[in-house]
Design a protein around this motif. Structure first.
Motif, PDB file in Angstrom:
ATOM      1  N   GLU A 133       0.830  -1.205   0.000  1.00 43.39           N
ATOM      2  CA  GLU A 133       0.000   0.000   0.000  1.00 43.39           C
ATOM      3  C   GLU A 133       0.866   1.256   0.000  1.00 43.39           C
ATOM      4  OE1 GLU A 133      -2.323  -3.258   2.163  1.00 43.39           O
ATOM      5  OE2 GLU A 133      -0.250  -2.623   1.974  1.00 43.39           O
ATOM      6  N   SER A 134       1.942   1.220   0.756  1.00 40.69           N
ATOM      7  CA  SER A 134       2.862   2.358   0.809  1.00 40.69           C
ATOM      8  C   SER A 134       3.506   2.604  -0.545  1.00 40.69           C
ATOM      9  CB  SER A 134       3.930   2.098   1.869  1.00 40.69           C
ATOM     10  OG  SER A 134       4.899   3.110   1.851  1.00 40.69           O
ATOM     11  N   LYS A 135       3.921   1.551  -1.221  1.00 38.06           N
ATOM     12  CA  LYS A 135       4.542   1.690  -2.538  1.00 38.06           C
ATOM     13  C   LYS A 135       3.544   2.248  -3.559  1.00 38.06           C
ATOM     14  CE  LYS A 135       8.210  -1.656  -1.945  1.00 38.06           C
ATOM     15  NZ  LYS A 135       9.357  -0.830  -2.256  1.00 38.06           N
ATOM     16  N   ILE A 136       2.293   1.823  -3.463  1.00 35.97           N
ATOM     17  CA  ILE A 136       1.265   2.340  -4.365  1.00 35.97           C
ATOM     18  C   ILE A 136       1.036   3.830  -4.079  1.00 35.97           C
ATOM     19  CG2 ILE A 136      -1.196   2.226  -4.968  1.00 35.97           C
ATOM     20  CD1 ILE A 136      -0.953  -0.848  -4.529  1.00 35.97           C
ATOM     21  N   ALA A 137       0.991   4.191  -2.798  1.00 33.47           N
ATOM     22  CA  ALA A 137       0.800   5.598  -2.418  1.00 33.47           C
ATOM     23  C   ALA A 137       1.959   6.469  -2.893  1.00 33.47           C
ATOM     24  CB  ALA A 137       0.638   5.720  -0.905  1.00 33.47           C
ATOM     25  N   ASN A 138       3.157   5.884  -2.991  1.00 31.33           N
ATOM     26  CA  ASN A 138       4.341   6.631  -3.443  1.00 31.33           C
ATOM     27  C   ASN A 138       4.548   6.529  -4.951  1.00 31.33           C
ATOM     28  OD1 ASN A 138       5.185   7.660  -0.931  1.00 31.33           O
ATOM     29  ND2 ASN A 138       6.013   5.664  -0.382  1.00 31.33           N
ATOM     30  N   ASP A 139       3.526   6.110  -5.657  1.00 25.61           N
ATOM     31  CA  ASP A 139       3.561   6.018  -7.122  1.00 25.61           C
ATOM     32  C   ASP A 139       4.646   5.083  -7.641  1.00 25.61           C
ATOM     33  OD1 ASP A 139       1.404   7.759  -7.389  1.00 25.61           O
ATOM     34  OD2 ASP A 139       2.704   9.508  -7.329  1.00 25.61           O
ATOM     35  N   ILE A 140       4.909   4.011  -6.922  1.00 24.05           N
ATOM     36  CA  ILE A 140       5.879   3.019  -7.364  1.00 24.05           C
ATOM     37  C   ILE A 140       5.185   1.971  -8.238  1.00 24.05           C
ATOM     38  CG2 ILE A 140       7.583   1.298  -6.601  1.00 24.05           C
ATOM     39  CD1 ILE A 140       8.321   4.089  -5.694  1.00 24.05           C
ATOM     40  N   TRP A 141       3.899   1.767  -8.040  1.00 24.45           N
ATOM     41  CA  TRP A 141       3.138   0.732  -8.741  1.00 24.45           C
ATOM     42  C   TRP A 141       1.863   1.298  -9.340  1.00 24.45           C
ATOM     43  CZ3 TRP A 141       5.346  -4.030  -8.888  1.00 24.45           C
ATOM     44  CH2 TRP A 141       6.322  -4.325  -7.935  1.00 24.45           C
ATOM     45  N   LEU A 142       1.476   0.748 -10.476  1.00 24.75           N
ATOM     46  CA  LEU A 142       0.156   1.003 -11.056  1.00 24.75           C
ATOM     47  C   LEU A 142      -0.684  -0.237 -10.835  1.00 24.75           C
ATOM     48  CD1 LEU A 142       1.129   2.487 -14.552  1.00 24.75           C
ATOM     49  CD2 LEU A 142       0.314   3.741 -12.536  1.00 24.75           C
ATOM     50  N   VAL A 143      -1.965  -0.053 -10.601  1.00 24.26           N
ATOM     51  CA  VAL A 143      -2.902  -1.157 -10.403  1.00 24.26           C
ATOM     52  C   VAL A 143      -3.790  -1.252 -11.635  1.00 24.26           C
ATOM     53  CG1 VAL A 143      -4.771  -2.068  -8.954  1.00 24.26           C
ATOM     54  CG2 VAL A 143      -2.891  -0.761  -7.908  1.00 24.26           C
ATOM     55  N   ALA A 144      -3.983  -2.472 -12.131  1.00 20.89           N
ATOM     56  CA  ALA A 144      -4.810  -2.686 -13.318  1.00 20.89           C
ATOM     57  C   ALA A 144      -5.692  -3.908 -13.100  1.00 20.89           C
ATOM     58  CB  ALA A 144      -3.926  -2.890 -14.551  1.00 20.89           C
ATOM     59  N   PRO A 145      -6.830  -3.958 -13.794  1.00 21.10           N
ATOM     60  CA  PRO A 145      -7.699  -5.130 -13.671  1.00 21.10           C
ATOM     61  C   PRO A 145      -7.020  -6.379 -14.248  1.00 21.10           C
ATOM     62  CG  PRO A 145      -8.624  -3.542 -15.229  1.00 21.10           C
ATOM     63  CD  PRO A 145      -7.377  -2.938 -14.678  1.00 21.10           C
ATOM     64  N   PHE A 146      -7.317  -7.496 -13.654  1.00 19.59           N
ATOM     65  CA  PHE A 146      -6.759  -8.771 -14.098  1.00 19.59           C
ATOM     66  C   PHE A 146      -7.496  -9.263 -15.335  1.00 19.59           C
ATOM     67  CE2 PHE A 146      -6.770 -13.427 -14.038  1.00 19.59           C
ATOM     68  CZ  PHE A 146      -5.410 -13.648 -14.113  1.00 19.59           C
ATOM     69  N   ASP A 147      -6.753  -9.887 -16.246  1.00 19.33           N
ATOM     70  CA  ASP A 147      -7.329 -10.498 -17.448  1.00 19.33           C
ATOM     71  C   ASP A 147      -6.639 -11.837 -17.668  1.00 19.33           C
ATOM     72  OD1 ASP A 147      -8.040 -11.308 -20.019  1.00 19.33           O
ATOM     73  OD2 ASP A 147      -7.911  -9.293 -20.859  1.00 19.33           O
ATOM     74  N   ILE A 148      -7.366 -12.907 -17.487  1.00 13.34           N
ATOM     75  CA  ILE A 148      -6.814 -14.258 -17.601  1.00 13.34           C
ATOM     76  C   ILE A 148      -6.225 -14.524 -18.980  1.00 13.34           C
ATOM     77  CG2 ILE A 148      -8.958 -15.426 -18.289  1.00 13.34           C
ATOM     78  CD1 ILE A 148      -6.498 -16.841 -15.756  1.00 13.34           C
ATOM     79  N   HIS A 149      -6.774 -13.904 -20.008  1.00  9.57           N
ATOM     80  CA  HIS A 149      -6.274 -14.117 -21.370  1.00  9.57           C
ATOM     81  C   HIS A 149      -4.854 -13.564 -21.548  1.00  9.57           C
ATOM     82  CE1 HIS A 149     -10.082 -15.754 -22.517  1.00  9.57           C
ATOM     83  NE2 HIS A 149     -10.691 -14.678 -22.052  1.00  9.57           N
ATOM     84  N   ILE A 150      -4.558 -12.482 -20.851  1.00  8.89           N
ATOM     85  CA  ILE A 150      -3.202 -11.934 -20.927  1.00  8.89           C
ATOM     86  C   ILE A 150      -2.208 -12.923 -20.323  1.00  8.89           C
ATOM     87  CG2 ILE A 150      -1.672 -10.131 -20.006  1.00  8.89           C
ATOM     88  CD1 ILE A 150      -3.987  -8.153 -20.505  1.00  8.89           C
ATOM     89  N   VAL A 151      -2.575 -13.552 -19.231  1.00  5.80           N
ATOM     90  CA  VAL A 151      -1.687 -14.493 -18.554  1.00  5.80           C
ATOM     91  C   VAL A 151      -1.464 -15.765 -19.370  1.00  5.80           C
ATOM     92  CG1 VAL A 151      -1.463 -15.986 -16.525  1.00  5.80           C
ATOM     93  CG2 VAL A 151      -2.218 -13.620 -16.255  1.00  5.80           C
TER      94      VAL A 151
END
Length: 181
Positions: A133-151
């Motif tokens: 959560e801290s890393k996300i708050a510090n703009d270290i990570w982007l969050v995106a919806p999961f897509d099984i087809h990509i995996v």
């Protein structure tokens, strides 16, 4: 600490672009996030060929043609499998609507049809309580919806760009030096 709803079943894109860092350009599938921490799998980094020879995995897995990924820097002695079918009696953990997580066993590959939609990988990625959560708050990570087809259906070299594009991000337009924490 930033309050973030459950990220389980989402992708994370690291904005850390530092060469030599494990977390430079990974695509991470968050399997579980709770008050005790977070657990995820890097899905777009293949295991280096020189590391493959050090694995104590019987040849049955290599004969399948399964590409082995480096799921993360934690628990590097564990070989995990993500698969779409529930392999009855194999201690599979449901991690999505059609997805399961199992520890490797030769019996998983006894039937050649079981490895059609399987990701294999060494290790995992983990964060302590509040760390992600801290890393996300510090703009270290982007969050995106999961897509099984990509995996399961996309070459690992295209996965990161596809997920970034799904949230309107062009990774080529981001600064080269991001995510130093």
């Amino acid at each position: 600490m930033l309050e973030i709803n459950d990220l389980s079943g989402h992708f994370l894109i690291s904005l850390e672009n530092q060469r030599g860092s494990f977390f430079s350009k990974p695509l991470i599938w968050i399997i579980n996030q709770c008050n005790t921490g977070s657990f995820g799998l890097v899905v777009n980094k293949l295991l280096a060929k020189k590391m493959r020879s050090n694995l104590r995995i019987k040849t049955d897995i290599w004969k399948t043609g399964l590409k082995i990924r480096n799921f993360g820097p934690v628990s590097g002695d564990r070989f995990l499998l993500v698969h779409e079918s529930d392999l009855k009696g194999k201690n599979s953990l449901r991690i999505g609507v059609k997805s399961f997580l199992s520890e490797y066993s030769p019996s998983l590959f006894a039937d050649s049809s079981t490895h059609r939609r399987v990701l294999g990988g060494i290790g995992c990625s983990g964060w302590g309580p509040g760390q992600l959560e801290s890393k996300i708050a510090n703009d270290i990570w982007l969050v995106a919806p999961f897509d099984i087809h990509i995996v399961f259906d996309m070459p690992e070299k295209r996965e990161l760009v596809a997920v970034a594009n799904s949230i309107g991000i062009d990774l080529n337009l981001l600064p080269r030096i991001l995510g130093q924490d």
